[in-house]
Design a protein around this motif. Structure first.
Motif, mmCIF file in Angstrom:
data_model
loop_
_atom_site.group_PDB
_atom_site.id
_atom_site.type_symbol
_atom_site.label_atom_id
_atom_site.label_comp_id
_atom_site.label_asym_id
_atom_site.label_seq_id
_atom_site.Cartn_x
_atom_site.Cartn_y
_atom_site.Cartn_z
ATOM 1 N N UNK A 1 0.838 -1.188 0.000
ATOM 2 C CA UNK A 1 0.000 0.000 0.000
ATOM 3 C C UNK A 1 0.883 1.252 0.000
ATOM 4 N N UNK A 2 1.975 1.189 0.746
ATOM 5 C CA UNK A 2 2.921 2.330 0.775
ATOM 6 C C UNK A 2 3.484 2.572 -0.619
ATOM 7 N N UNK A 3 3.813 1.468 -1.307
ATOM 8 C CA UNK A 3 4.379 1.608 -2.654
ATOM 9 C C UNK A 3 3.357 2.260 -3.585
ATOM 10 N N UNK B 1 3.109 5.893 -2.884
ATOM 11 C CA UNK B 1 4.248 6.620 -3.477
ATOM 12 C C UNK B 1 3.927 6.982 -4.925
ATOM 13 N N UNK B 2 3.300 6.027 -5.626
ATOM 14 C CA UNK B 2 2.954 6.280 -7.039
ATOM 15 C C UNK B 2 1.828 7.312 -7.141
ATOM 16 N N UNK B 3 0.820 7.166 -6.277
ATOM 17 C CA UNK B 3 -0.331 8.088 -6.364
ATOM 18 C C UNK B 3 0.102 9.530 -6.081
ATOM 19 N N UNK B 4 0.911 9.703 -4.994
ATOM 20 C CA UNK B 4 1.277 11.071 -4.598
ATOM 21 C C UNK B 4 2.595 11.533 -5.220
ATOM 22 N N UNK B 5 3.148 10.709 -6.125
ATOM 23 C CA UNK B 5 4.410 11.024 -6.808
ATOM 24 C C UNK B 5 5.482 11.463 -5.816
ATOM 25 N N UNK B 6 5.691 10.678 -4.780
ATOM 26 C CA UNK B 6 6.720 11.032 -3.793
ATOM 27 C C UNK B 6 7.357 9.761 -3.201
ATOM 28 N N UNK B 7 8.617 9.889 -2.791
ATOM 29 C CA UNK B 7 9.261 8.766 -2.098
ATOM 30 C C UNK B 7 9.009 8.879 -0.601
ATOM 31 N N UNK C 1 -0.661 10.919 4.757
ATOM 32 C CA UNK C 1 -1.078 10.122 3.599
ATOM 33 C C UNK C 1 -1.526 8.727 4.026
ATOM 34 N N UNK C 2 -0.739 8.074 4.861
ATOM 35 C CA UNK C 2 -1.088 6.699 5.241
ATOM 36 C C UNK C 2 -2.370 6.640 6.068
ATOM 37 N N UNK C 3 -2.645 7.717 6.812
ATOM 38 C CA UNK C 3 -3.853 7.647 7.647
ATOM 39 C C UNK C 3 -5.112 8.114 6.894
ATOM 40 N N UNK D 1 -9.743 9.521 -0.304
ATOM 41 C CA UNK D 1 -8.756 10.589 -0.525
ATOM 42 C C UNK D 1 -7.739 10.137 -1.564
ATOM 43 N N UNK D 2 -7.311 8.880 -1.475
ATOM 44 C CA UNK D 2 -6.308 8.385 -2.430
ATOM 45 C C UNK D 2 -6.881 8.335 -3.850
#
Ligand code: S6P
Length: 549
Positions: free
Chosen positions: A512-514, A517-523, A529-531, A536-537
């Motif tokens: 889900x984290x990976x 990362x793709x959805x929000x274009x960030x590492x 974000x996780x909560x 929202x995603x």
């Protein structure tokens, strides 16, 4: 525990409609001919005779019961309404059936009683509108509006995966007002596999609604039609078998109701199962043209590989079948809307959709054959493939004139043509095309609903062409879509699942984290974000223009 065992347990936990079909596991490595064999075997599962299959007594009996409700509605048309509703492909099939059956009623000088609802409104007939699928209250509101003033409503909620919150909201509304509504749920999972995830702004989930439906079915107040037709050839791609089985089942039920009224035929298990058998013959006949179909898949694949396009030019409802098939490539394969496009003779006049001409909404909504001549023909080249879709009953002169115009630009011109044994499409017309997939239907086939049979056959061909072409282009890994957009909660879950056990074997939170990362274009995936919730995603993913897998 080893990885294979983990994957196996995981596969078992998925509903039938999301499983990976063992028949198509290597479809990404198949050539066009082998691919057709795979698709044929997967489609044949629709008709497999087993205790939960389409021919099984409980399913046929439920079809009989629903057909009798259709008959009742037709007997008192002024106060009655039959509503067909769904999201994506299910909504498009609902539209096609409601408009075609209304037309049949007009031909019989009978009042029209059908209406359709598609999540996202008429724009969703031609483009992918995945977000409204998540809105149960919107579904209920739209149903309430359509039914205003009606005393009796037969509601058919279609959700192949028994998962769409939009449809769950509508079924819930029906269940609260059983004095007016008779709800029918059409899907392809057992009730215990219906989705049990919380829904937006709601205290119940789909499975709970399905269970309430099952309870009411005992009293004959609600009905569930859920034959098991096996997993899709491309996992989760319910536009294929799901869409076809929806069309077959609902047409059988509606036709039986019509025949009871207009031909005084008794509604019986035999008449329902004979329609299913007729549909099975259509599949066999269609797939028997293996050489021509293989050639169409191959040519379409080459066009897409060379960054060319595939254009379907269809007459009457075959044009609609073409547009439906084309529109589904966007969410399924991450295709551009221009990659595969459908056009219909007479454009929106032929569509008869509720909201009328939508062509001012953008290029995706420009669908008339004249638009094709004006905008596409001038820039057509040899890399583009054209497929004409017509029947012997269409204007063959108009069709030949258009084909000759196209031929001046490209010889990559093909046809799916439906003929009756008694009426022949002249050979000189067929000679215009490089490939003609000429479907001949025996004149002993009952003339009834012949157009519906031609539509089903065309759907089967085009599903093979567009799926096969995208597989050849590399848009599928094993039998999973890998260019999907994560624009609603079902697709979000599917993406996590594909990432998870299937491909990486990592834990769900890691995957889900990976994905985040793709959805929000960030590492740097933040706590915020996780909560955040899935909504929202998916809202964020809706703003991104590119596929996430
Ligand atoms: C599937 C298609 C989707 C589905 C839609 C509704 O190939 O791309 O648009 O039709 O998500 O699915 P369901 O399971 O509720 O019929």
């Amino acid at each position: 525990m080893n990885m294979d065992h983990t994957r196996w347990c995981y596969e078992l936990s998925l509903p039938v409609t999301e499983k990976s079909n063992p028949i198509s596991r290597d479809i990404d490595r198949a050539d066009a001919q082998h691919m057709l064999q795979i698709l044929k075997t997967c489609d044949a599962e629709i008709f497999t005779n087993h205790h939960q299959g389409i021919y099984s007594s409980p399913i046929i009996q439920t079809m009989v019961d629903v057909a009798k409700k259709v008959e009742l509605m037709l007997r008192e048309p002024e106060e009655s309404l039959i509503v067909l509703s769904g999201c994506g492909t299910s909504g498009r099939i609902a539209f096609l059936l409601a408009t075609s059956f209304n037309e049949m009623l007009t031909d019989q000088q009978h009042t029209q009683i059908y209406s359709y609802i598609i999540a996202g409104g008429d724009r969703a007939l031609l483009t992918s509108q995945e977000a409204p699928e998540d809105r149960p209250l919107l579904g209920a509101r739209m149903l309430d509006e359509v039914c205003a003033g009606k005393k009796r409503v037969l509601f058919m909620g279609i959700s192949c995966g028994m998962s769409a919150p939009f449809v769950a909201g509508q079924l819930d509304l029906c269940l609260k007002h059983l004095d007016v509504f008779t709800p029918v749920l059409l899907g392809f999972n057992p009730v215990h596999m219906a989705r049990n995830e919380p829904m937006q702004d709601c205290s119940f989930h789909f499975k709970e609604v399905a269970e309430r439906m099952a309870t009411e079915q005992i009293q004959g107040k609600a009905f569930i039609l859920n034959p098991i037709v096996g997993p899709e050839a491309i996992s989760g791609s319910s536009r294929m078998k799901g869409g076809s089985a929806t069309k077959i089942i609902l047409e059988a039920v509606l036709l039986a109701g019509h025949q009871a009224i207009f031909r005084e035929k008794t509604i019986s298990p035999e008449c329902l199962s004979s329609w299913i058998t007729a549909s099975e013959r259509i599949y066999e006949n269609t797939y028997s043209h293996v050489d021509e179909l293989t050639s169409l898949v191959q040519k379409a694949g080459e066009s897409l590989q060379r960054n060319g396009h595939v254009y379907y030019l269809g007459w009457r409802t075959l044009g609609i079948i073409g547009m439906i098939d084309a529109s589904e490539c966007v969410p399924t394969f991450g295709a551009d809307f221009g990659d595969i496009r459908g056009f219909i003779n007479n454009g929106f006049k032929e569509m008869r959709n509720k909201e009328g001409d939508l062509s001012s909404m953008g290029p995706e909504f420009v669908i008339g054959q004249q638009d094709f001549v004006d905008t596409v023909l001038p820039v057509l080249n040899q890399n583009d493939m054209i497929v004409f879709l017509f029947t012997v009953k269409d204007d063959l002169h108009e069709m030949t004139a258009l084909a000759n115009q196209v031929k001046r630009k490209t010889l990559n011109l093909h046809a799916v043509a439906h003929d009756l044994k008694t009426l022949n499409i002249p050979k000189r017309m067929c000679d215009v095309f490089e490939t003609v997939l000429k479907m001949t239907w025996s004149s002993s086939d009952e003339e009834i609903a012949v157009m519906q049979k031609w539509e089903l056959s065309t759907k089967c061909c085009l599903n093979a062409v567009s799926t096969g072409a995208h597989v050849l282009k590399g848009k599928v890994y094993m039998n999973f879509m890998i260019d999907l957009r994560v624009t609603n909660s079902k697709l979000y879950r599917r993406a996590v699942n594909i990432f998870t056990i299937r491909f990486t074997g990592r834990s769900k939170p890691e995957c889900e984290r990976a994905l985040l990362r793709a959805i929000y274009s960030t590492d740097d995936v933040s706590e915020e974000m996780t909560s955040a919730d899935v909504r929202t995603h998916t809202q964020m993913a809706n703003r991104t223009d590119r596929p996430l897998l």
